[in-house]
Design a protein around this motif. Structure first.
Motif, PDB file in Angstrom:
ATOM      1  N   ALA A  50       0.831  -1.206   0.000  1.00  0.00           N
ATOM      2  CA  ALA A  50       0.000   0.000   0.000  1.00  0.00           C
ATOM      3  C   ALA A  50       0.865   1.257   0.000  1.00  0.00           C
ATOM      4  O   ALA A  50       0.550   2.237  -0.683  1.00  0.00           O
ATOM      5  CB  ALA A  50      -0.940  -0.014   1.200  1.00  0.00           C
ATOM      6  N   ARG A  51       1.963   1.240   0.764  1.00  0.00           N
ATOM      7  CA  ARG A  51       2.869   2.393   0.771  1.00  0.00           C
ATOM      8  C   ARG A  51       3.451   2.639  -0.620  1.00  0.00           C
ATOM      9  O   ARG A  51       3.519   3.774  -1.093  1.00  0.00           O
ATOM     10  CB  ARG A  51       3.998   2.180   1.775  1.00  0.00           C
ATOM     11  CG  ARG A  51       3.623   2.438   3.218  1.00  0.00           C
ATOM     12  CD  ARG A  51       4.866   2.600   4.077  1.00  0.00           C
ATOM     13  NE  ARG A  51       5.743   1.446   4.002  1.00  0.00           N
ATOM     14  CZ  ARG A  51       5.633   0.376   4.782  1.00  0.00           C
ATOM     15  NH1 ARG A  51       4.661   0.296   5.681  1.00  0.00           N
ATOM     16  NH2 ARG A  51       6.477  -0.633   4.660  1.00  0.00           N
ATOM     17  N   GLU A  52       3.870   1.568  -1.271  1.00  0.00           N
ATOM     18  CA  GLU A  52       4.473   1.718  -2.600  1.00  0.00           C
ATOM     19  C   GLU A  52       3.455   2.190  -3.634  1.00  0.00           C
ATOM     20  O   GLU A  52       3.781   2.967  -4.532  1.00  0.00           O
ATOM     21  CB  GLU A  52       5.095   0.396  -3.049  1.00  0.00           C
ATOM     22  CG  GLU A  52       6.274  -0.072  -2.214  1.00  0.00           C
ATOM     23  CD  GLU A  52       7.487   0.836  -2.339  1.00  0.00           C
ATOM     24  OE1 GLU A  52       7.622   1.512  -3.378  1.00  0.00           O
ATOM     25  OE2 GLU A  52       8.311   0.848  -1.397  1.00  0.00           O
ATOM     26  N   LEU A  53       2.231   1.714  -3.493  1.00  0.00           N
ATOM     27  CA  LEU A  53       1.171   2.092  -4.434  1.00  0.00           C
ATOM     28  C   LEU A  53       0.549   3.437  -4.109  1.00  0.00           C
ATOM     29  O   LEU A  53      -0.233   3.956  -4.913  1.00  0.00           O
ATOM     30  CB  LEU A  53       0.064   1.034  -4.427  1.00  0.00           C
ATOM     31  CG  LEU A  53       0.391  -0.349  -4.976  1.00  0.00           C
ATOM     32  CD1 LEU A  53      -0.794  -1.277  -4.769  1.00  0.00           C
ATOM     33  CD2 LEU A  53       0.749  -0.284  -6.452  1.00  0.00           C
ATOM     34  N   ARG A  54       0.873   3.990  -2.943  1.00  0.00           N
ATOM     35  CA  ARG A  54       0.230   5.200  -2.433  1.00  0.00           C
ATOM     36  C   ARG A  54      -1.285   4.957  -2.335  1.00  0.00           C
ATOM     37  O   ARG A  54      -2.111   5.691  -2.870  1.00  0.00           O
ATOM     38  CB  ARG A  54       0.535   6.415  -3.314  1.00  0.00           C
ATOM     39  CG  ARG A  54       2.005   6.750  -3.391  1.00  0.00           C
ATOM     40  CD  ARG A  54       2.538   7.292  -2.073  1.00  0.00           C
ATOM     41  NE  ARG A  54       1.930   8.575  -1.759  1.00  0.00           N
ATOM     42  CZ  ARG A  54       1.690   9.014  -0.520  1.00  0.00           C
ATOM     43  NH1 ARG A  54       1.962   8.234   0.521  1.00  0.00           N
ATOM     44  NH2 ARG A  54       1.155  10.203  -0.316  1.00  0.00           N
ATOM     45  N   PHE A  55      -1.620   3.883  -1.613  1.00  0.00           N
ATOM     46  CA  PHE A  55      -2.995   3.464  -1.403  1.00  0.00           C
ATOM     47  C   PHE A  55      -3.308   3.599   0.072  1.00  0.00           C
ATOM     48  O   PHE A  55      -2.582   3.068   0.921  1.00  0.00           O
ATOM     49  CB  PHE A  55      -3.154   2.000  -1.845  1.00  0.00           C
ATOM     50  CG  PHE A  55      -4.565   1.486  -1.790  1.00  0.00           C
ATOM     51  CD1 PHE A  55      -5.400   1.600  -2.890  1.00  0.00           C
ATOM     52  CD2 PHE A  55      -5.068   0.874  -0.645  1.00  0.00           C
ATOM     53  CE1 PHE A  55      -6.709   1.115  -2.848  1.00  0.00           C
ATOM     54  CE2 PHE A  55      -6.364   0.392  -0.590  1.00  0.00           C
ATOM     55  CZ  PHE A  55      -7.188   0.520  -1.698  1.00  0.00           C
ATOM     56  N   ASP A  56      -4.374   4.324   0.399  1.00  0.00           N
ATOM     57  CA  ASP A  56      -4.771   4.554   1.782  1.00  0.00           C
ATOM     58  C   ASP A  56      -5.644   3.393   2.254  1.00  0.00           C
ATOM     59  O   ASP A  56      -6.804   3.266   1.838  1.00  0.00           O
ATOM     60  CB  ASP A  56      -5.529   5.879   1.878  1.00  0.00           C
ATOM     61  CG  ASP A  56      -5.936   6.222   3.306  1.00  0.00           C
ATOM     62  OD1 ASP A  56      -5.680   5.423   4.229  1.00  0.00           O
ATOM     63  OD2 ASP A  56      -6.519   7.301   3.497  1.00  0.00           O
ATOM     64  N   LEU A  57      -5.086   2.551   3.098  1.00  0.00           N
ATOM     65  CA  LEU A  57      -5.845   1.392   3.569  1.00  0.00           C
ATOM     66  C   LEU A  57      -7.034   1.792   4.434  1.00  0.00           C
ATOM     67  O   LEU A  57      -8.036   1.076   4.492  1.00  0.00           O
ATOM     68  CB  LEU A  57      -4.920   0.456   4.353  1.00  0.00           C
ATOM     69  CG  LEU A  57      -3.861  -0.269   3.524  1.00  0.00           C
ATOM     70  CD1 LEU A  57      -2.848  -0.955   4.438  1.00  0.00           C
ATOM     71  CD2 LEU A  57      -4.497  -1.267   2.577  1.00  0.00           C
ATOM     72  N   GLY A  58      -6.934   2.939   5.104  1.00  0.00           N
ATOM     73  CA  GLY A  58      -8.027   3.395   5.950  1.00  0.00           C
ATOM     74  C   GLY A  58      -9.281   3.718   5.162  1.00  0.00           C
ATOM     75  O   GLY A  58     -10.389   3.281   5.504  1.00  0.00           O
ATOM     76  N   SER A  59      -9.102   4.467   4.068  1.00  0.00           N
ATOM     77  CA  SER A  59     -10.256   4.848   3.245  1.00  0.00           C
ATOM     78  C   SER A  59     -10.502   3.870   2.106  1.00  0.00           C
ATOM     79  O   SER A  59     -11.557   3.900   1.457  1.00  0.00           O
ATOM     80  CB  SER A  59     -10.044   6.253   2.662  1.00  0.00           C
ATOM     81  OG  SER A  59      -8.930   6.269   1.781  1.00  0.00           O
ATOM     82  N   GLY A  60      -9.517   3.006   1.849  1.00  0.00           N
ATOM     83  CA  GLY A  60      -9.650   2.064   0.746  1.00  0.00           C
ATOM     84  C   GLY A  60      -9.606   2.724  -0.615  1.00  0.00           C
ATOM     85  O   GLY A  60     -10.267   2.273  -1.559  1.00  0.00           O
ATOM     86  N   THR A  61      -8.805   3.785  -0.753  1.00  0.00           N
ATOM     87  CA  THR A  61      -8.715   4.504  -2.020  1.00  0.00           C
ATOM     88  C   THR A  61      -7.262   4.860  -2.326  1.00  0.00           C
ATOM     89  O   THR A  61      -6.413   4.956  -1.437  1.00  0.00           O
ATOM     90  CB  THR A  61      -9.528   5.808  -1.994  1.00  0.00           C
ATOM     91  OG1 THR A  61      -9.052   6.641  -0.923  1.00  0.00           O
ATOM     92  CG2 THR A  61     -11.013   5.525  -1.801  1.00  0.00           C
ATOM     93  N   PHE A  62      -6.987   5.091  -3.606  1.00  0.00           N
ATOM     94  CA  PHE A  62      -5.674   5.566  -4.029  1.00  0.00           C
ATOM     95  C   PHE A  62      -5.532   7.047  -3.708  1.00  0.00           C
ATOM     96  O   PHE A  62      -6.476   7.825  -3.886  1.00  0.00           O
ATOM     97  CB  PHE A  62      -5.494   5.362  -5.531  1.00  0.00           C
ATOM     98  CG  PHE A  62      -5.292   3.930  -5.936  1.00  0.00           C
ATOM     99  CD1 PHE A  62      -4.035   3.359  -5.897  1.00  0.00           C
ATOM    100  CD2 PHE A  62      -6.364   3.161  -6.346  1.00  0.00           C
ATOM    101  CE1 PHE A  62      -3.842   2.040  -6.268  1.00  0.00           C
ATOM    102  CE2 PHE A  62      -6.191   1.839  -6.722  1.00  0.00           C
ATOM    103  CZ  PHE A  62      -4.920   1.279  -6.675  1.00  0.00           C
ATOM    104  N   LEU A  63      -4.351   7.427  -3.251  1.00  0.00           N
ATOM    105  CA  LEU A  63      -4.057   8.833  -3.052  1.00  0.00           C
ATOM    106  C   LEU A  63      -3.808   9.501  -4.412  1.00  0.00           C
ATOM    107  O   LEU A  63      -3.462   8.831  -5.393  1.00  0.00           O
ATOM    108  CB  LEU A  63      -2.831   8.996  -2.155  1.00  0.00           C
ATOM    109  CG  LEU A  63      -2.990   8.401  -0.745  1.00  0.00           C
ATOM    110  CD1 LEU A  63      -1.671   8.483   0.017  1.00  0.00           C
ATOM    111  CD2 LEU A  63      -4.091   9.124   0.023  1.00  0.00           C
TER     112      LEU A  63
END
Length: 238
Positions: A50-63
């Motif tokens: 998720a860090r590498e993809l810049r994906f917010d696990l909390g909201s379940g969306t891409f930054l």
């Protein structure tokens, strides 16, 4: 060049994800599922991907700054490979392509009637995506609109990837049109930068992660979604 002062519009080239298909509603849940598959239950690996993809696990969306939004499928695979401690990116890209071809697509607007309306008005249509070409064809077939397009290209089609203007110019060349008669429609800065560099008109839509403020300086117009495109085209041609 203002939209009203240019030559007649003869063709429209669409981005795929975030333009034809709503980005968040199509790809966020899919990405989370893929990360869980690859991690095999290891929460630390999910966090790392998720860090590498810049994906917010909390909201379940891409930054907004996620490299996945406008990048190629290989770039997405490389991000996942980093998160997995250096796994083979080529193998991961094959896995992603197989999974992406089966993704539950959410059309930004009902595509068939919109595309039919544009074609009836005499416009030629194309798709240029930084996904791979095989997945693009699979997605268009899945929603029953593959026969509406005169040209479909991905980053692996031999023309390059956005933000390079080369794949956009390949579309114009394939149709025998000057770039100034083509409109590039997309949801990311990569789409619009490519369109401007190609000498095309550019239309931004807000069905991807980027907001109007992110896109306005690169677009002739910012629309909520591609359903508003016919109205804008009518105004341009008036």
């Amino acid at each position: 060049m203002s939209p009203q002062s240019g030559p007649r519009v003869a063709a429209v080239l669409f981005d795929k994800d975030g333009t034809l298909f709503d980005f968040t509603r199509t790809w966020s849940a899919w990405a989370l599922r893929v990360m869980h598959q690859l991690a095999e239950g290891d929460a630390r690996l999910i966090d790392a991907m998720a860090r590498e993809l810049r994906f917010d696990l909390g909201s379940g969306t891409f930054l907004k700054d996620s490299p996945v939004i406008a990048g190629t499928s290989l770039e997405a695979a490389e991000c996942l490979a980093q998160g997995l401690g250096g796994r083979d990116a080529t193998a991961l890209e094959r896995f992603l392509s197989e999974e992406a071809a089966r993704a539950p697509l959410v059309e930004a607007v009902p595509l068939a009637p919109l595309l039919d309306s544009l074609r009836r008005s005499g416009l030629r249509l194309g798709v240029m995506t930084n996904d791979n070409e095989a997945v693009a064809h699979a997605h268009l077939r899945q929603v029953g609109v593959s026969d509406r397009f005169d040209f479909v290209a991905g980053f692996d089609s031999g023309h390059g990837a956005k933000p390079s203007p080369a794949p956009l110019l390949a579309f114009a060349t394939a149709l025998g049109l000057p770039p100034a008669q083509v409109v590039m429609v997309g949801d990311s800065t990569h789409d619009l930068q490519a369109g401007r560099a190609a000498g095309m008109r550019t239309v931004a839509v807000l069905t991807g992660p980027a907001g109007a403020d992110d896109l306005r300086d690169l677009a002739d117009v910012v629309l909520p979604d591609i359903g508003h495109l016919p109205g804008w085209l009518c105004a341009v041609e008036a």
